[in-house]
Design a protein around this motif. Sequence first.
Motif, short mmCIF file in Angstrom:
data_model
loop_
_atom_site.label_atom_id
_atom_site.label_comp_id
_atom_site.label_asym_id
_atom_site.label_seq_id
_atom_site.Cartn_x
_atom_site.Cartn_y
_atom_site.Cartn_z
N SER A 71 0.83 -1.26 -0.22
CA SER A 71 0.36 0.55 -0.14
C SER A 71 0.70 1.47 -0.04
O SER A 71 1.74 1.04 -0.07
N ASN A 72 -0.15 1.90 -0.31
CA ASN A 72 0.73 3.11 -1.04
C ASN A 72 0.97 4.25 1.02
O ASN A 72 1.72 5.48 1.10
N GLY A 73 0.64 3.68 1.78
CA GLY A 73 0.36 3.85 3.40
C GLY A 73 -0.33 3.86 4.29
O GLY A 73 -1.51 3.47 3.82
N PRO A 74 -0.28 4.12 5.41
CA PRO A 74 -1.59 3.74 6.20
C PRO A 74 -3.01 5.23 5.79
O PRO A 74 -4.58 4.45 6.07
N ASN A 75 -2.65 6.20 4.84
CA ASN A 75 -3.38 6.67 5.06
C ASN A 75 -4.42 6.60 3.76
O ASN A 75 -5.74 6.95 3.02
N HIS A 76 -4.13 5.80 3.07
CA HIS A 76 -4.52 5.24 1.94
C HIS A 76 -5.11 3.91 1.80
O HIS A 76 -5.66 3.29 0.86
N ILE A 77 -5.46 3.41 3.24
CA ILE A 77 -6.23 1.96 3.40
C ILE A 77 -7.54 2.89 3.74
O ILE A 77 -7.41 3.19 4.91
N HIS A 78 -8.56 2.04 3.08
CA HIS A 78 -10.03 3.28 3.73
C HIS A 78 -10.67 1.44 4.00
O HIS A 78 -10.81 0.41 2.93
N VAL A 79 -11.08 1.36 5.67
CA VAL A 79 -12.38 0.22 5.84
C VAL A 79 -13.47 1.77 5.66
O VAL A 79 -13.88 1.56 6.41
N SER A 80 -14.67 -0.12 5.26
CA SER A 80 -16.61 0.90 4.99
C SER A 80 -17.37 -0.69 5.15
O SER A 80 -16.80 -1.40 4.74
N ILE A 81 -18.61 -0.53 5.66
CA ILE A 81 -19.64 -1.27 6.67
C ILE A 81 -21.01 -0.97 5.94
O ILE A 81 -20.92 0.45 6.40
N ARG A 82 -21.59 -1.29 4.85
CA ARG A 82 -22.81 -0.61 3.73
C ARG A 82 -22.20 0.65 3.46
O ARG A 82 -22.72 1.61 3.95
N GLN A 83 -21.75 1.12 2.78
CA GLN A 83 -21.00 1.96 2.55
C GLN A 83 -20.47 3.44 3.14
O GLN A 83 -20.33 4.07 2.91
N GLU A 84 -20.56 2.94 4.59
CA GLU A 84 -20.09 3.68 6.15
C GLU A 84 -18.39 3.66 6.44
O GLU A 84 -18.51 1.94 6.22
N PRO A 85 -17.96 4.47 6.80
CA PRO A 85 -16.75 4.34 6.52
C PRO A 85 -16.30 3.84 8.21
O PRO A 85 -17.20 4.22 9.35
N VAL A 86 -15.25 3.68 8.51
CA VAL A 86 -15.59 2.57 9.53
C VAL A 86 -14.27 2.76 10.28
O VAL A 86 -12.77 2.95 9.52
#
Length: 137
Positions: A71-86
Amino acid sequence: MQIIKILAFLSSLCASNMLWAQAAPSHGGHGGSSGGSDDVSCIKAKISHYKPEHLSSVSPGSEFSFTVSGSNGPNHIHVSIRQEPVAISFEDKESFFLVKGKLPANLKNETVRVSVRAKARISKCDADGGMLLKITE
């Protein structure tokens, strides 16, 4: 006699051009290597080691984790549940990131997908992944 020499010269010229086209790289499928200006090699981001495992039964508010490499770093990792950020936290393990988060406590008696997107330096090398979890009370 002159015509024979001209024909011999032209045929040898054509044959050498055909050989040159076969040996020259990056001709878009006309021989040589399959290079090109849009053929950029990359280190593809990889998402793995999901915990709990895919299709596991968990309690509301349970923790989950996975690893991300390339990855390009921790700021470039995204997690979501039902299109809501976690909200997630990171541990830098030098060659990968250990990513941890918690399921929302208000999700009960349903199956949800934890969606993960890891962006690499080159967008075609991004990774999308995730896991389905059965949330039971």
